[in-house]
Design a protein around this motif. Structure first.
Motif, short mmCIF file in Angstrom:
data_model
loop_
_atom_site.label_atom_id
_atom_site.label_comp_id
_atom_site.label_asym_id
_atom_site.label_seq_id
_atom_site.Cartn_x
_atom_site.Cartn_y
_atom_site.Cartn_z
N SER A 1 -3.76 -16.73 1.59
CA SER A 1 -4.49 -16.04 2.66
C SER A 1 -5.79 -15.51 2.08
N PRO B 1 -3.76 -8.12 4.11
CA PRO B 1 -2.93 -8.03 5.31
C PRO B 1 -2.33 -9.39 5.69
N GLY B 2 -3.11 -10.46 5.49
CA GLY B 2 -2.59 -11.80 5.76
C GLY B 2 -1.46 -12.17 4.84
N LEU C 1 0.63 -10.07 3.37
CA LEU C 1 1.82 -9.30 3.75
C LEU C 1 2.47 -9.86 5.01
N THR C 2 1.65 -10.34 5.93
CA THR C 2 2.22 -10.95 7.14
C THR C 2 3.04 -12.19 6.80
N LEU C 3 2.52 -12.98 5.86
CA LEU C 3 3.25 -14.18 5.44
C LEU C 3 4.57 -13.80 4.76
N GLU D 1 6.32 -11.01 5.24
CA GLU D 1 7.22 -10.47 6.25
C GLU D 1 7.81 -11.58 7.13
N SER D 2 7.05 -12.66 7.27
CA SER D 2 7.53 -13.79 8.08
C SER D 2 8.51 -14.68 7.33
N GLU E 1 7.80 -16.38 4.48
CA GLU E 1 7.13 -17.50 3.82
C GLU E 1 7.38 -17.50 2.32
N ARG F 1 1.43 -1.29 4.24
CA ARG F 1 2.84 -1.62 4.42
C ARG F 1 3.20 -1.82 5.90
N THR F 2 4.02 -2.85 6.11
CA THR F 2 4.62 -3.07 7.42
C THR F 2 6.12 -2.84 7.30
N ILE G 1 8.65 -5.06 5.03
CA ILE G 1 8.35 -5.35 3.63
C ILE G 1 8.71 -4.17 2.75
#
Length: 302
Positions: free
Chosen positions: A224, A228-229, A231-233, A235-236, A238, A251-252, A255
């Protein structure tokens, strides 16, 4: 028309006689009379009625007095503002920062500076570190919270290291390795998500080196252009990601972060500026940062 003419005229108007004005200004009566005469000739008509014992304003003099006072007040304010600006008491300060590098210390510094210098207008700009370099050179920002300088910017800019941020591992909360500490060797079979090398070359190479020392090359499945990108990956589902610990501020809920053993990879956080654009306001802010430097280092930027 000179400001001296206006001051002499206002003094006579306020004090009523040339003698009183002379004593107040410590200037001879003849000099005051001559200067006001020059003023009246320039305007094209009388401002004072000299036929009586006290100098009285003509109707045109009344109008002129109101405007003259405004001009004198404006000139005094201009001098005051300029003097205060030279001392760093008024003006503007533009600061660049990148989100994961702006730990808890950043907000505290800004609040403290604003309290100490309420007349300074502080503008904050979130921008990538390489964008900050160009902004410092062009003068768009005065201060940058960024990574340590690299060529060619280290030849034109100045920087001081604030602290080093350890690399940690970001994992989905339900990952088997989720916990307080993870050996780097335990990540050998994990799919990796990385921030693109063009964004963080030093960190990218440092992660590869860390894995290599543990006996493996990371299996990079996705990248990414932003944290943020990344962390999104993660959390998904990946993969996992090695990230600077400052990224925990992004943080989300899905995670968790764990320290890596051995803790040998860090990335520096610095404050940078352009010495060619240095001014009292900038120096005051740098002094505040330096006064807080030991605390920033002791808390790891928290």
């Amino acid at each position: 028309m000179e400001l001296r003419h206006l001051r002499y005229f206002c003094a006579v108007a306020d004090l009523g006689t040339f003698r009183n004005a002379s004593q107040h200004l410590h200037v001879s009566q003849s000099a005051i009379s001559e200067q006001i005469g020059d003023l009246e000739r320039e305007i094209g008509g009388p401002l004072l009625d000299r036929t009586q014992r006290r100098a009285r304003l003509t109707p045109q003099g009344e109008l002129f007095l109101a405007e003259a006072r405004k001009t004198l007040l404006a000139s005094e304010r201009a001098v005051d503002v300029t003097r205060r600006s030279l001392k760093g008491e008024v003006g503007t300060l533009a600061i660049g920062f990148f989100l994961w590098g702006a730990g808890g210390f950043f907000a505290r510094l800004i609040r403290e500076y604003r309290k100490l210098h309420p007349q300074i207008r502080v503008s904050l700009y979130e921008m990538h570190t390489w964008v900050q370099m160009d902004a410092l050179l062009s003068g768009k920002i005065d201060i940058g919270f960024t990574r340590p300088l690299e060529p060619p910017f280290d030849r034109s800019l100045r920087a001081e290291l604030l602290y080093t941020d350890p690399v940690v591992v970001a994992l989905p909360v339900d990952h088997p390795l989720a916990g307080e500490s993870v050996p780097v060797s335990a990540l050998a079979g994990e799919p990796f998500v990385m921030c693109e090398r063009s964004i963080t070359p030093a960190l990218f190479d440092g992660i590869l080196s860390l894995c290599s020392k543990a006996g493996y090359s990371p299996q990079i499945v996705n990248t990414s252009t932003s944290w943020p990108g990344v962390l999104t990956l993660v959390e998904s589902g990946e993969g996992i990601a090695m990230v600077p610990s400052g990224v925990r501020y992004l943080r989300t809920p899905g995670i968790t972060f764990a320290t890596i053993k051995p803790e040998t990879t860090h990335i520096g956080i610095s404050i940078a500026w352009n010495p060619e654009n240095e001014n009292p306001i900038q120096r005051d802010f740098l002094a505040l940062v330096r006064a807080n430097k030991s605390t920033i280092q002791r808390t790891g930027g928290s």
